[in-house]
Write an enzyme that holds these catalytic residues in place. Sequence first.
Site, PDB file in Angstrom:
ATOM      1  CG  ASP A  34      -2.270   0.968   1.157  1.00 33.32           C
ATOM      2  OD1 ASP A  34      -2.563   1.496   0.213  1.00 33.32           O
ATOM      3  OD2 ASP A  34      -3.164   1.051   1.543  1.00 33.32           O
ATOM      4  CD  GLU A  93     -20.090   5.857   4.051  1.00 35.41           C
ATOM      5  OE1 GLU A  93     -20.196   4.985   5.511  1.00 35.41           O
ATOM      6  OE2 GLU A  93     -20.553   5.441   3.456  1.00 35.41           O
TER       7      GLU A  93
END
Length: 729
Positions: free
Chosen positions: A114, A481
């Site tokens: 990542d 979110e």
Amino acid sequence: YGEDPYLTGRMAVQFIKGLQGDNPKYLKVVATAKHFAVHSGPEPLRHSFDAHVDDADLRESYLPQFEAAVREGGAFSVMCAYNRVNGDPACASPRLLGEILRGAWGFPGYVVSDCGAVGDIYQGHKVAATREEAAARAVKAGTDLECGSEYAALVPAVRQQLITEAEIDTSLRRLLTARFRLGMFDPPERVPYAQIPYSVNDSPEHRALALETARKSIVLLKNENGMLPLRKGLKTIAVIGPNADNLDVLLGNYNGDPTEPVTPLEGIRRKAGPRTQVLYAQASDLAENMPTPETVPSSALFTSDGPDRKNGLQAEYFNTANFNGRAYQAPGKPAGEIPANSQPLFTRIDPQIAFRWWDGAPRADMNDDNFGVRWTGYLAPTVTGKYQLGAIGMNAYEISLDGKPLVSADSIHESNYRYEDVELQAGKLYPIRVEFHEMVNDADMRLVWAPPGRKLADAAMEAAQKADAVVLCLGLSPRLEGEEQKVPVPGFEGGDRIDLGLPPAQEALLRKIAVLDKPLVLVLLNGSALAVEWARDHFPAIVEAWYPGEAGGTAIADVLFGDYNPAGRLPVTFYKSADQLPPFEDYDMKGRTYRYFQGEPLYPFGFGLSYTRFTYRLLTVPKTASAKREIRVQVEVQNAGKLAGEEVVQLYLKRRGERGTVPIRSLEGFERIALRPGEKKFVEFTLTPRQLAPPGVVEIAVGGKQPGYRGAADASTTQVLTADLTITP
């Protein structure tokens, strides 16, 4: 994808096969399964958090979907997560990447980190002392490719004898193999996927698929007394709410830019036709401290304060992100003044700041990952009062107003929305400067405001009272979110949700509308479960539409007016509140998801209604079976209603008499079927030895929902049939 490992695995396998294609030699693209593993949150702690899980939870909940993605789907890449897992950073975990992924599963592809995760090994997790040590640990564990800059330290790491060239060569072989399989070293005419024109992307066939996907994902949660579908030919319909005409809630995040997105409001307008008046009111902001912004209009922007001023802002476009040929200093460090020897590539007057360049640049001769824009001029408010003034942009930007810094942002993950409350006087000219910096990924920039004096609630009630029916569009947004976000809203933290309810402003609106004596429909658009218990008890019809994509508004209108019979099922449990759940930092599965949750949910996993009714009979299950052989389960399903529709037939296993960490029940099969009124069909499931093990007595339940719930949410008429099966060694 949901809370269930089996369901997630089934979707992953199909998604990966679609992405990578079926050519025996070439890959269409490389599919990357992420984030491996045990990755969920808390978002604010992701770069230092250590997720502790026992072997049972790891094996039964956190890994099965990845195993399916790799072994069945053939995913040629896996992305390792930011967090640690039982002490080891996921991107430097010999167990996850070596023993499990490559050893047990035989994964032949490459692992990519990542973005920034290798830097976290020494900066966040502090399990390595230096950059060189972190890079060496990651490669030796099996992280072949890095999103970041730490692998520049591999050469000094070799010199320091932290890693060998042979170990680096192992990663290089995997990476070059992927490039060979993508056809990157072959003439394009040999590579079949290189012949696909770009125009295929936004084609009529793909638009039709987007509509089908949106329709099939919609879940009908409540339909009291057959409130839905709405009668066509209504004189007036009110479409109300902050998500009614909001493009953001169609697309979620990490998305492309559709050419013709359809919001719920637009979908209902098209469906209702010219004889029906459709009234619209935003009704409320999305949430406290989260006003719904408008692009600052050209009429409020001026190039100068002199008599020859023009509408718009003076724009200077530079071929470097920092305007001066040096690297942009991020995060939080403004670009500063332009050196005297720096000149823009070109200048022009932009009427507004409202640009979505995505992966391109303002002009063909500019570097699409290294450019900057500076806008200067004057802002002229239209009315006196308190404005929320700011911007929505990606990568980085700074705004100053009246010579003072106003807002700044920096993120490569999502479009940042930042604003400040400012008191402005109508007609006064305020000097404004906006600087934008593009370094990587997509680029977009909008100068926005929320003007004062908007009586949103009053306009909504006026529209609702005039209408024959009200469609209330509420829920969440990717502004609330998402990944690693700054969200100044109670109940939200860093992109995580720490409260499952609607934002208070929306809850207040919901309760005002609910008192009206007319057909009321609540449409929810959100990317995660919502605790809407009050709405369930007071609204006659509730539709869950998620973030439905470019055709979302069309699909919602099709469901509301009966042109499509909904059949979606919840892939997650809807709880009554966050109080029903363990602490966010606890990765033990006990007490969470339908497989381990002992309480009564608001809406259970697998739940969803239809406009028709289905019956089940003739469940066929053998009395005994060997744990070493597969078995077949069969059931007859009939559409016993008056409308054609689809049913999602679900099969669950429950182990009799076992306690502890054993799941209450687990989904082990599902099939979506379409039936005309009166039509019957036999549905057959095959259960493998792996699904049946270990020996013992299991309950097999087959129906259109999960068995075992008797609450208000379980008002569906679909059946569930059960039978016991004894598994022998």
